[in-house]
Design a protein around this motif. Sequence first.
Motif, PDB file in Angstrom:
ATOM      1  N   GLU A 195      -2.316  -1.264   9.182  1.00 33.88           N
ATOM      2  CA  GLU A 195      -2.043  -0.430   8.425  1.00 33.88           C
ATOM      3  C   GLU A 195      -0.633  -0.132   7.939  1.00 33.88           C
ATOM      4  O   GLU A 195      -0.258   0.130   6.692  1.00 33.88           O
ATOM      5  N   THR A 245       1.658  -1.771   4.214  1.00 31.89           N
ATOM      6  CA  THR A 245       2.759  -1.094   3.336  1.00 31.89           C
ATOM      7  C   THR A 245       3.978  -2.086   2.836  1.00 31.89           C
ATOM      8  O   THR A 245       4.641  -1.411   1.824  1.00 31.89           O
ATOM      9  N   ASN A 293       6.150  -5.067   1.523  1.00 35.41           N
ATOM     10  CA  ASN A 293       6.109  -5.781  -0.041  1.00 35.41           C
ATOM     11  C   ASN A 293       6.633  -7.061   0.403  1.00 35.41           C
ATOM     12  O   ASN A 293       6.523  -8.067  -0.562  1.00 35.41           O
TER      13      ASN A 293
END
Length: 216
Positions: A76, A80, A82
């Motif tokens: 999780e 997030t 990049n």
Amino acid sequence: MSRFSEADRDRIRSQLVEAGRELFAQFGFERTRISDVTEAVDIGTSTFYGFFDSKEALYVEVLCAERDRLESRIDEAVATANTPREEVRTLIETMFREVRSNPLISRLIVENELHALQEHLSDAERESLAASIQESDLSYADRWVELDAFRFDDPAVVSGLIRSLVFTTRSRETIMESGGTADYEAVEDALIETIVAGLFVDGDDGEGDNDGNSDP
């Protein structure tokens, strides 16, 4: 055991694992008794053995469940990120945070208690445990080593490096007790940044080699 329906058995087993999780986390393996677990679930001690062969078998299931939770939290968190560089940093930060906040995760990774328990398990239980450990190895490394920007090409080395870093969480208390720097978070952040920077070619975060997706 025939007096329990399949639904009852599933419920009781789940309750035993959850009670074990709370007691093992609070008191540790040695100080937790089977009777403590069965009292929490409100069943007889003899009934326990209809679900687990031993306290060790229950502890293994608890630790494996914690490992699964850790992997989910890592997935999780890394989702997030990049860039691959951010993925590495996020993974390490998440592992550090979980080891510090969860005594079971600390015992799982730092103390390696799953390995210590293997001699107390049956052959079938050992084989099942070995297979699950192999499957849960850090799969992100397999993808990172394929990047041109990544300095290493052996995922086992990368996984070992990251796992070894977790042992530095032990130094926090030692530094504080010895009157060392109070800003340990800054020290830890600098350590992580140094490791992450060393894994990638200077000036290249790997963004061009990866679309940022973090599926293991």
